[in-house]
Design a protein around this motif. Sequence first.
Motif, PDB file in Angstrom:
ATOM      1  N   PRO A 129       0.824  -1.218   0.000  1.00  0.00           N
ATOM      2  CA  PRO A 129       0.000   0.000   0.000  1.00  0.00           C
ATOM      3  C   PRO A 129       0.857   1.267   0.000  1.00  0.00           C
ATOM      4  O   PRO A 129       2.071   1.218   0.234  1.00  0.00           O
ATOM      5  CB  PRO A 129      -0.790  -0.122   1.308  1.00  0.00           C
ATOM      6  N   ASP A 130       0.206   2.396  -0.237  1.00  0.00           N
ATOM      7  CA  ASP A 130       0.898   3.687  -0.205  1.00  0.00           C
ATOM      8  C   ASP A 130       1.362   4.002   1.216  1.00  0.00           C
ATOM      9  O   ASP A 130       0.785   3.526   2.197  1.00  0.00           O
ATOM     10  CB  ASP A 130      -0.036   4.802  -0.678  1.00  0.00           C
ATOM     11  N   ARG A 131       2.405   4.818   1.296  1.00  0.00           N
ATOM     12  CA  ARG A 131       2.923   5.249   2.596  1.00  0.00           C
ATOM     13  C   ARG A 131       2.078   6.419   3.104  1.00  0.00           C
ATOM     14  O   ARG A 131       2.322   7.578   2.761  1.00  0.00           O
ATOM     15  CB  ARG A 131       4.397   5.669   2.480  1.00  0.00           C
ATOM     16  N   ASP A 132       1.106   6.143   3.933  1.00  0.00           N
ATOM     17  CA  ASP A 132       0.208   7.179   4.443  1.00  0.00           C
ATOM     18  C   ASP A 132       0.602   7.603   5.856  1.00  0.00           C
ATOM     19  O   ASP A 132      -0.257   7.793   6.731  1.00  0.00           O
ATOM     20  CB  ASP A 132      -1.239   6.686   4.411  1.00  0.00           C
ATOM     21  N   TYR A 133       1.870   7.756   6.095  1.00  0.00           N
ATOM     22  CA  TYR A 133       2.397   8.239   7.379  1.00  0.00           C
ATOM     23  C   TYR A 133       3.705   8.971   7.088  1.00  0.00           C
ATOM     24  O   TYR A 133       4.404   8.660   6.122  1.00  0.00           O
ATOM     25  CB  TYR A 133       2.629   7.100   8.364  1.00  0.00           C
ATOM     26  N   LYS A 134       4.008   9.953   7.920  1.00  0.00           N
ATOM     27  CA  LYS A 134       5.198  10.784   7.672  1.00  0.00           C
ATOM     28  C   LYS A 134       6.434  10.234   8.381  1.00  0.00           C
ATOM     29  O   LYS A 134       7.500  10.151   7.786  1.00  0.00           O
ATOM     30  CB  LYS A 134       4.913  12.222   8.106  1.00  0.00           C
ATOM     31  N   GLU A 135       6.285   9.868   9.636  1.00  0.00           N
ATOM     32  CA  GLU A 135       7.422   9.355  10.399  1.00  0.00           C
ATOM     33  C   GLU A 135       7.186   7.890  10.762  1.00  0.00           C
ATOM     34  O   GLU A 135       6.097   7.513  11.205  1.00  0.00           O
ATOM     35  CB  GLU A 135       7.633  10.173  11.678  1.00  0.00           C
ATOM     36  N   LYS A 174       2.733   9.593   1.133  1.00  0.00           N
ATOM     37  CA  LYS A 174       1.708   9.417   0.105  1.00  0.00           C
ATOM     38  C   LYS A 174       2.220   8.729  -1.163  1.00  0.00           C
ATOM     39  O   LYS A 174       1.449   8.545  -2.104  1.00  0.00           O
ATOM     40  CB  LYS A 174       1.049  10.752  -0.273  1.00  0.00           C
ATOM     41  N   GLN A 175       3.491   8.344  -1.205  1.00  0.00           N
ATOM     42  CA  GLN A 175       3.981   7.639  -2.380  1.00  0.00           C
ATOM     43  C   GLN A 175       3.681   6.144  -2.300  1.00  0.00           C
ATOM     44  O   GLN A 175       3.535   5.569  -1.217  1.00  0.00           O
ATOM     45  CB  GLN A 175       5.490   7.838  -2.535  1.00  0.00           C
ATOM     46  N   SER A 176       3.616   5.529  -3.467  1.00  0.00           N
ATOM     47  CA  SER A 176       3.488   4.083  -3.572  1.00  0.00           C
ATOM     48  C   SER A 176       4.879   3.460  -3.527  1.00  0.00           C
ATOM     49  O   SER A 176       5.862   4.089  -3.936  1.00  0.00           O
ATOM     50  CB  SER A 176       2.803   3.726  -4.891  1.00  0.00           C
ATOM     51  N   PRO A 177       5.003   2.207  -3.077  1.00  0.00           N
ATOM     52  CA  PRO A 177       6.303   1.522  -3.102  1.00  0.00           C
ATOM     53  C   PRO A 177       6.924   1.428  -4.494  1.00  0.00           C
ATOM     54  O   PRO A 177       8.133   1.215  -4.610  1.00  0.00           O
ATOM     55  CB  PRO A 177       5.966   0.138  -2.553  1.00  0.00           C
ATOM     56  N   VAL A 184      14.461   0.644  -5.668  1.00  0.00           N
ATOM     57  CA  VAL A 184      13.845   0.948  -4.371  1.00  0.00           C
ATOM     58  C   VAL A 184      12.699  -0.016  -4.085  1.00  0.00           C
ATOM     59  O   VAL A 184      12.549  -0.507  -2.960  1.00  0.00           O
ATOM     60  CB  VAL A 184      13.346   2.409  -4.334  1.00  0.00           C
ATOM     61  N   PHE A 185      11.906  -0.313  -5.098  1.00  0.00           N
ATOM     62  CA  PHE A 185      10.805  -1.254  -4.911  1.00  0.00           C
ATOM     63  C   PHE A 185      11.321  -2.606  -4.450  1.00  0.00           C
ATOM     64  O   PHE A 185      10.763  -3.216  -3.522  1.00  0.00           O
ATOM     65  CB  PHE A 185      10.020  -1.396  -6.212  1.00  0.00           C
ATOM     66  N   GLU A 186      12.396  -3.079  -5.040  1.00  0.00           N
ATOM     67  CA  GLU A 186      12.934  -4.384  -4.656  1.00  0.00           C
ATOM     68  C   GLU A 186      13.570  -4.345  -3.271  1.00  0.00           C
ATOM     69  O   GLU A 186      13.536  -5.345  -2.541  1.00  0.00           O
ATOM     70  CB  GLU A 186      13.921  -4.867  -5.719  1.00  0.00           C
TER      71      GLU A 186
END
Length: 205
Positions: A129-135, A174-177, A184-186
């Motif tokens: 999932p997308d990164r929906d957190y900052k820290e 908010k970015q996707s993996p 970076v994805f791997e």
Amino acid sequence: TLSLHDALPIYNHSIIIPHRDSNGRLIGIRQRYLDKQDIENIGKYTPVQIEGKFLSHRLGNELYGLWVCKNKIKEAHKIILVEAEKSCLQGYSYYGDDSIIVACCGSSITTAQQKIINDLGVSEVYYAPDRDYKESDSFEAEAWYQAQLKKLQTLIQYCTVYLIADTDHRILYKQSPTDCGKEVFEELLESKIQITPEEIKRIKQ
């Protein structure tokens, strides 16, 4: 084939995204707005309207990109789930016909999508999932983590499930993996977290 050309810019600063079922039949077309004002006034996504008819469909009844990746998923017995069509297209640009990346088209995994996964004979699910957190060490991140586990609790009953979570700031808020390239994805795939029944039980307590 599945390529970035499946999503083409159109006249009003948006992108159209054809959706097909697992057999490749067109079932709907989505429109993704790009301008901030359009997103605020209309929404990020809407069905495309042609001759007064909205070409909408139930997003949760299918997995975007499955019509291309189905055979490879069956062969590998593995599937990678992402949120948006863009991420699925990025995955195909990295792996071509070896891609096993499909999109749920939302931040949830529906019962219908889980059935599709089960019917494919998948033994390993990787949820990215997308990164929906900052820290990474914040309450926000822990809440995000618990929300993901709740989505995956049914899947672990019949396959091994891994969560792809960014703890080292490889991607931005908010970015996707898939957004920062194949390497970076791997790296994120390598740091996957296996979701166990014990972990599900812990967050319920």
